[in-house]
Design an enzyme around this catalytic site. Structure first.
Site, short mmCIF file in Angstrom:
data_model
loop_
_atom_site.label_atom_id
_atom_site.label_comp_id
_atom_site.label_asym_id
_atom_site.label_seq_id
_atom_site.Cartn_x
_atom_site.Cartn_y
_atom_site.Cartn_z
N ASP A 288 -3.08 -5.30 8.46
CA ASP A 288 -1.89 -6.25 8.43
C ASP A 288 -1.56 -6.01 9.88
OD1 ASP A 288 -1.61 -3.53 8.49
OD2 ASP A 288 -0.34 -3.48 6.61
N ASP B 114 6.68 3.53 -0.78
CA ASP B 114 7.44 2.76 -2.08
C ASP B 114 6.13 2.47 -2.81
OD1 ASP B 114 6.13 0.52 -0.43
OD2 ASP B 114 7.61 -0.57 -0.25
N HIS C 99 3.15 1.06 -1.48
CA HIS C 99 2.33 -0.10 -1.17
C HIS C 99 1.08 -0.08 -0.74
CE1 HIS C 99 4.49 -0.03 3.00
NE2 HIS C 99 3.24 0.78 3.10
N GLU D 72 4.29 -5.17 -0.54
CA GLU D 72 5.49 -4.37 -1.32
C GLU D 72 5.65 -4.63 -2.61
OE1 GLU D 72 6.68 -2.55 0.96
OE2 GLU D 72 7.54 -3.28 2.25
#
Ligand code: PGA
Length: 262
Positions: free
Chosen positions: A66, A141, A143, A148
């Site tokens: 990413d 979280d 991911h 997400e």
């Protein structure tokens, strides 16, 4: 899935680097998916050390997971002020090994045409023959890459909006230290999709520290859900290896974590 529990960060870094080096020795022109974040930095240090002792990256091809949208290797900015994942990868690894620049692929956060770029990134992975080994962390979280909560588990490389937790985590870990305010952070990123990651041939997921214990247990043992995209590891058909330190593994119960303890 093989789960390896190591004593501490240093041990997981060594173990991960050995895993990567074994692939490079077996297949010198392998395709490796690299990750950014605090977690793999120790692994990259070990790889640099191994390179000094002869580990050859000259035929290795890489694809990163990413990049922040709006950031790339922007030469108009001072190097130290660039929070791009391009800078991270060159500074933490590529500048110190004999990788060929033309073999490095990192999503181009400065692209004028993100949609077209995302498609071409998927095509480039296919043209390279697919990713032999994908390195992954896990976000606070849950991911994988910047997928997400709510991302489709079939998602492909695309633009994703970062949620508050990710912005806070990454602000604390990287931006604050470099003197940026929270508002300076990009709120969007280009990320490989969960579906893209699930098509790789093997994965190496790393996590350390008690902060990650609960999310690791949910991802590895809880229901598969797009609210925790790393839980897609339970759907993975290739060879999955997870290396945790004792703190990150502390919420996996005894029988679970004893799959492979070393
Ligand atoms: P971290 O990030 O390594 O900085 O904890 C992991 C991730 O977001 O995947």
């Amino acid at each position: 899935m093989e789960i390896i529990v190591k004593r501490d960060y240093e041990e997981i870094s060594k173990c991960a680097a050995e895993h990567i080096a074994a692939l490079i020795k077996k297949k010198p022109n392998c395709v490796i998916g690299f990750a950014t974040g605090g977690t793999p930095i120790g692994t990259y240090r070990e790889l640099i050390r191994m390179h000094k002792e002869g580990l050859d990256f000259s035929n290795v091809i890489t694809f990163n997971l990413d990049e922040y949208l709006g950031l790339g290797l922007d030469l108009s900015k001072p190097y130290s002020q660039d929070q791009s994942y391009h800078r991270f990868m060159y500074e933490e690894l590529f500048n110190h090994i004999n990788i060929k620049k033309e073999n490095v692929h990192i999503p181009d956060g400065l692209t004028k045409n993100p949609e077209e770029f995302c498609k071409s990134y998927e095509d480039a992975i296919k043209e390279a023959g697919g990713i032999d080994l994908q390195i992954l962390g896990i976000g606070g979280d849950g991911h994988w890459a910047f997928n997400e909560p709510g991302s489709s588990l079939e998602s492909r490389t695309r633009i994703e909006e970062l949620n508050e937790q990710t912005l806070n985590d990454n602000y604390e870990a990287f931006y604050k230290k470099a003197g940026f305010t929270r508002d300076d952070m990009p709120h969007y990123a280009i990320t490989m999709g969960v579906g893209t990651i699930l098509e790789t041939k093997s994965i190496l997921m790393l996590a350390y520290g008690s902060k990650k214990a609960e999310i690791v247990a949910k991802a590895l043992r809880g229901p598969v859900t797009n609210q925790i995209t790393a839980s897609a590891i339970q759907l993975y058909k290739g060879k999955a290896t997870v290396i945790l330190d004792e703190d990150a593994a502390s919420m996996l119960d005894e029988t679970q974590s004893s799959e492979s303890v070393s």
